[in-house]
Scaffold this motif. Structure first.
Motif, mmCIF file in Angstrom:
data_model
loop_
_atom_site.group_PDB
_atom_site.id
_atom_site.type_symbol
_atom_site.label_atom_id
_atom_site.label_comp_id
_atom_site.label_asym_id
_atom_site.label_seq_id
_atom_site.Cartn_x
_atom_site.Cartn_y
_atom_site.Cartn_z
ATOM 1 N N GLY A 1 13.931 8.591 4.467
ATOM 2 C CA GLY A 1 14.792 9.359 3.582
ATOM 3 C C GLY A 1 14.068 10.525 2.944
ATOM 4 O O GLY A 1 12.863 10.481 2.707
ATOM 5 N N LYS A 2 14.831 11.584 2.661
ATOM 6 C CA LYS A 2 14.321 12.774 1.982
ATOM 7 C C LYS A 2 15.055 12.912 0.663
ATOM 8 O O LYS A 2 16.275 13.067 0.625
ATOM 9 C CB LYS A 2 14.557 14.019 2.841
ATOM 10 N N GLY B 1 0.812 -1.208 0.000
ATOM 11 C CA GLY B 1 0.000 0.000 0.000
ATOM 12 C C GLY B 1 0.841 1.252 0.000
ATOM 13 O O GLY B 1 2.050 1.212 -0.210
ATOM 14 N N THR B 2 0.186 2.371 0.251
ATOM 15 C CA THR B 2 0.861 3.670 0.245
ATOM 16 C C THR B 2 1.933 3.721 1.319
ATOM 17 O O THR B 2 1.679 3.398 2.485
ATOM 18 C CB THR B 2 -0.167 4.794 0.489
ATOM 19 N N ALA B 3 3.122 4.138 0.931
ATOM 20 C CA ALA B 3 4.265 4.088 1.838
ATOM 21 C C ALA B 3 4.048 4.912 3.106
ATOM 22 O O ALA B 3 4.310 4.438 4.217
ATOM 23 C CB ALA B 3 5.518 4.562 1.113
ATOM 24 N N SER B 4 3.572 6.150 2.976
ATOM 25 C CA SER B 4 3.414 7.006 4.156
ATOM 26 C C SER B 4 2.419 6.410 5.149
ATOM 27 O O SER B 4 2.641 6.441 6.362
ATOM 28 C CB SER B 4 2.969 8.407 3.741
ATOM 29 N N ILE C 1 5.173 19.939 -2.004
ATOM 30 C CA ILE C 1 3.871 20.530 -2.280
ATOM 31 C C ILE C 1 2.866 19.460 -2.698
ATOM 32 O O ILE C 1 1.714 19.469 -2.286
ATOM 33 C CB ILE C 1 3.992 21.622 -3.365
ATOM 34 N N LEU C 2 3.320 18.513 -3.520
ATOM 35 C CA LEU C 2 2.409 17.479 -4.007
ATOM 36 C C LEU C 2 2.180 16.380 -2.980
ATOM 37 O O LEU C 2 1.232 15.616 -3.101
ATOM 38 C CB LEU C 2 2.962 16.876 -5.311
ATOM 39 N N GLY C 3 3.048 16.272 -1.986
ATOM 40 C CA GLY C 3 2.836 15.279 -0.951
ATOM 41 C C GLY C 3 3.729 14.075 -1.072
ATOM 42 O O GLY C 3 3.285 12.968 -1.348
ATOM 43 N N SER C 4 5.034 14.242 -0.918
ATOM 44 C CA SER C 4 5.964 13.123 -0.942
ATOM 45 C C SER C 4 5.793 12.289 0.313
ATOM 46 O O SER C 4 5.203 12.717 1.300
ATOM 47 C CB SER C 4 7.402 13.630 -1.028
#
Length: 278
Positions: free
Chosen positions: A245-246, A224-227, A256-259
């Protein structure tokens, strides 16, 4: 352990609380020197900035004196300029192992997202940033995790890219403080028919990372979604810290898009350690 910590303070209540109740605790984990930094915002102070310099030097020295009495080696620095840029430059100048800074919860992140010192610093620096997540209860500030236990049970998110190698090197800096952590990978890619194979491959990679770090870790592969996987697993597994990691390229657009990194640092209720991958 992180031997040189840079701690920027704006003398706000939460900043002073974190300094006295958290940064001091971390000194017991092998920190050799703390650099206290205050940046006089030139955009706010304008011509008065230089007149304020001596005043803030005195205020920093008073804080340093309290910490030195507790056995800490403390250096003080006052800079004038744009806070995020000055903090990032000071971190490079002193070769900081870590920048530590408090944040007052999810709502403040969303309100201040495009202009806050913390979010701008995350984009500007090439040094690891520890975000201490605070909540305010009545008239008191509360950190979600006791700082003496901050590195006891980290959740370390890996994507097996070059970034993961840098994350592992940072985790090795505090591995002596880890009792048992969680290594996590989220499978949010590939075709349905490839899912089982991707999960098996990911588990092998996590076990390889565990061996490289050299301390006890649980290994978890989520789908699923990582976050969401990172934040949900951190809560379920009672993690004391999230390490993620960044990415460096196009970071403003990503934020802005939501990393993944942005969503984790905004929505996590526990401290987050962001590792730069550029």
């Amino acid at each position: 352990m992180f031997e040189r910590i840079l701690y920027p303070t704006d003398f706000s209540e939460v900043s002073l609380h974190a300094l006295k109740h958290c940064i001091a605790e971390m000194s017991l984990l092998g920190v050799k020197r703390v650099y206290l930094l205050h940046v006089i915002d030139i955009a706010v102070a304008e011509l008065e900035a230089f007149a304020l310099e001596e005043i803030y030097k005195t205020k920093l020295e008073n804080l340093a004196k309290e910490l030195r009495e507790r056995g800490l080696d403390v250096q003080t620095v006052v800079r004038i300029g744009i806070p995020a840029i000055e903090i990032a430059e000071e971190a490079e100048r002193i070769n900081a192992d870590l920048i530590a800074i408090p944040s007052m919860g999810e709502n403040v992140w969303r309100h201040m997202f495009l202009g806050s010192t913390v979010s701008n610093l995350v984009r500007a620096t090439k040094r690891p940033v520890l975000i201490l997540k605070y909540n305010k209860k009545e008239n008191a500030f509360e950190l979600s995790v006791d700082c003496s236990n901050l590195f006891r049970r980290p959740l370390v998110a890996l994507d097996f890219s070059e970034c993961s190698k840098k994350i592992i090197e940072v985790v090795k800096n505090f591995k002596e403080a880890i009792e048992e952590g969680i290594l996590l990978h989220s499978v949010d890619y590939g075709k349905i028919e490839e899912l089982e194979k991707n999960i098996e491959t990911s588990m092998r990679e996590l076990k390889r990372a565990k061996k490289e770090i050299g301390v006890e870790f649980e290994t978890e592969v989520m789908v699923g979604t990582a976050s969401q996987a990172i934040i949900g697993t951190a809560l379920a597994k009672r993690a004391t810290l999230i390490v993620v990691g960044k990415k460096g390229k196009g970071i403003l657009k990503e934020l802005i898009l939501g990393s993944t990194a942005d969503r984790v640092m905004r929505d996590s209720k526990i401290p987050v350690l962001l590792v730069p991958c550029e």
